[in-house]
Design an enzyme around this catalytic site. Structure first.
Site, PDB file in Angstrom:
ATOM      1  N   HIS A 180       0.852  -1.185   0.000  1.00 56.42           N
ATOM      2  CA  HIS A 180       0.000   0.000   0.000  1.00 56.42           C
ATOM      3  C   HIS A 180       0.887   1.234   0.000  1.00 56.42           C
ATOM      4  O   HIS A 180       1.911   1.265   0.681  1.00 56.42           O
ATOM      5  CB  HIS A 180      -0.919   0.004   1.236  1.00 56.42           C
ATOM      6  CG  HIS A 180      -2.085   0.933   1.125  1.00 56.42           C
ATOM      7  ND1 HIS A 180      -1.967   2.286   1.351  1.00 56.42           N
ATOM      8  CD2 HIS A 180      -3.386   0.713   0.823  1.00 56.42           C
ATOM      9  CE1 HIS A 180      -3.161   2.854   1.194  1.00 56.42           C
ATOM     10  NE2 HIS A 180      -4.029   1.932   0.865  1.00 56.42           N
ATOM     11  N   ASP A 188      -7.862  -4.110  -0.530  1.00 53.70           N
ATOM     12  CA  ASP A 188      -8.387  -4.285  -1.883  1.00 53.70           C
ATOM     13  C   ASP A 188      -8.335  -5.743  -2.320  1.00 53.70           C
ATOM     14  O   ASP A 188      -9.206  -6.202  -3.069  1.00 53.70           O
ATOM     15  CB  ASP A 188      -7.596  -3.423  -2.869  1.00 53.70           C
ATOM     16  CG  ASP A 188      -7.713  -1.943  -2.550  1.00 53.70           C
ATOM     17  OD1 ASP A 188      -8.843  -1.465  -2.387  1.00 53.70           O
ATOM     18  OD2 ASP A 188      -6.671  -1.270  -2.451  1.00 53.70           O
TER      19      ASP A 188
END
Length: 429
Positions: free
Chosen positions: A307, A365
């Protein structure tokens, strides 16, 4: 004595105040820099620039911390409903039972959309991306509620606009799906809670009874909470910037939806599923793709790992992994080929030193994409689901900006074009 920083420019000393947040974040206040020096700062992408002060969300990427109004995301996801969290973000405190009942009741009262909305749906080509429909219809609410564009809303008018948007967004989002699929549209059921009602409008048919699966409702509730706000990201900052011009709540959120639609922002979970499907189509050999990901000369990248903000781990991923396992178990999909590929990639990322050293862990995600795929939601609808979750954060940020009477946003630039030159007629060019 207040802390300051000294900037020496052309032999002249300029004092910059140091601003410290409640979590001890520090910033140089350059609000008077141009007036004092004639200089501006250059920060492409605003990676090092604080555009506002906000009391809504605290994020520490190095430590893996995410808090809404001071409450750890782990506690909220475990103990709260999505509408409780929405209330917290928008109004600054967790509601009492009476406040929550009133909030729920007001939202339930406004879930229907004007019948003329159906005419707008009919005007879109059948292949229109759901995010185009969603952003258009949210902006179109200004036409149905023209008083919303007033720059001088009373607290009661602002409250009504907020309630209407929270109430109608699930209806419009579900209708974008039904329109895309060519299915008959479902009207909201006011005897259901927020998440159950959304699933009903998405997946029920008038020809048969729809059974609500409590495991799926619980997972959706957690997903929406985890996406509800994320500090000053691209779409949130867009909402604030557009809103700073005194644009309506509906117009500002519509702009945020368009920012979220960009594949660099809201499309990560869609890319996860597309990656898993590509690996499956290639034969399902995950070791081949893991080696490709390690090869610096290979353009292949693992989607849903690491991330750009969280440097050690994504606190939301730990929560939603459990929910993903529960959903797949409840739906009897734990043996699906796609899930097997996902599990092998996950295991590699958690145990292989290459990924561990580079902190390429599965993020929110990765798991949200798996859940949406399991529910039968098309990949082009994933970003709509993201927008539905992010809505309370956008509202809270817009409301905070308006109540703080923040000035209109007006970024500066460094001009790199041509020097002054004389115009030449077309015959001399």
């Amino acid at each position: 004595m207040a802390e300051t920083a000294e900037l020496i420019l052309d032999g002249k000393s300029i004092t910059l105040p140091v601003i410290e947040g409640t979590e001890h974040e520090k910033a140089f206040d350059i609000g008077k820099l141009r007036d004092q020096t004639g200089y501006v700062t250059l920060d492409s992408g605003y990676k090092n620039t604080g555009a506002t002060k906000s009391a809504i969300t605290f994020l520490d990427g190095e430590e893996g911390i995410l808090r809404y109004r001071g409450y750890p995301i782990e506690q909220l996801a475990e103990k709260s409903s999505f509408l409780e969290v929405a209330y917290l973000l928008i109004y600054g405190a967790l509601p009492t039972q009476a406040e929550l009942d009133h909030f729920n009741g007001q939202i339930t009262k406004h879930t229907l959309v004007h019948e003329d909305m159906r005419k707008i749906f009919d005007g879109f080509p059948s292949a229109t991306h759901p995010m185009a429909i969603l952003s258009s219809l949210i902006c179109a609410l200004t036409g149905f509620y023209p008083q919303s564009v007033s720059p001088d809303l009373s607290p009661e008018e602002m409250e009504l606009n907020i309630i209407r948007l929270l109430a109608k967004m699930p209806t419009i989002a579900a209708w974008t799906y039904k329109n895309n699929m060519g299915h008959p549209l479902n009207y909201p059921r006011n005897d259901m809670d927020y998440c159950a009602n959304f699933l009903y409008m998405m997946f029920s048919f008038p020809t048969e009874k729809y059974e609500i699966n409590p495991v799926v409702v619980s997972a959706l509730n957690k997903l929406l909470i985890l996406h509800a706000d994320h500090e000053q990201n691209c779409s949130t900052s867009t909402v604030r910037l557009v809103g700073s011009a005194n644009a309506s709540l509906y117009g500002s959120v519509s702009a945020g939806i368009n920012a979220l639609w960009g594949p660099l922002h809201g499309g990560a979970n869609q890319e996860v599923i597309e990656m898993l499907e590509a690996i499956a189509a290639d034969g399902g050999d995950t070791s081949k793709f893991i080696n490709k990901a390690k090869d610096k000369n290979d353009p292949f990248r693992l989607m849903g790992f690491g991330h750009r903000v969280y440097k050690n781990f994504d606190p939301r991923a730990k929560i939603i992994k459990v929910a993903a396992d529960e959903v797949l178990q409840a739906l009897g999909m734990q043996d699906s080929p796609l899930l097997k590929i996902a599990q092998e990639l996950e295991q590699a990322a958690l145990t292989d030193q290459y990924f561990i050293e580079r902190k390429l862990y599965p993020n929110v995600d990765f798991y949200s994409g798996i859940i949406y795929k399991a529910l039968g939601i098309p990949t082009e609808m994933f970003t709509v689901m993201f927008a539905l979750g992010r809505l309370p954060g956008w509202i809270a940020q817009w409301k905070e900006m308006r109540e703080n009477k923040e000035p209109i946003g007006r970024p500066r630039q460094i001009y790199t074009g041509e020097l002054e030159r004389d115009y030449k007629g077309i015959e001399a060019r």
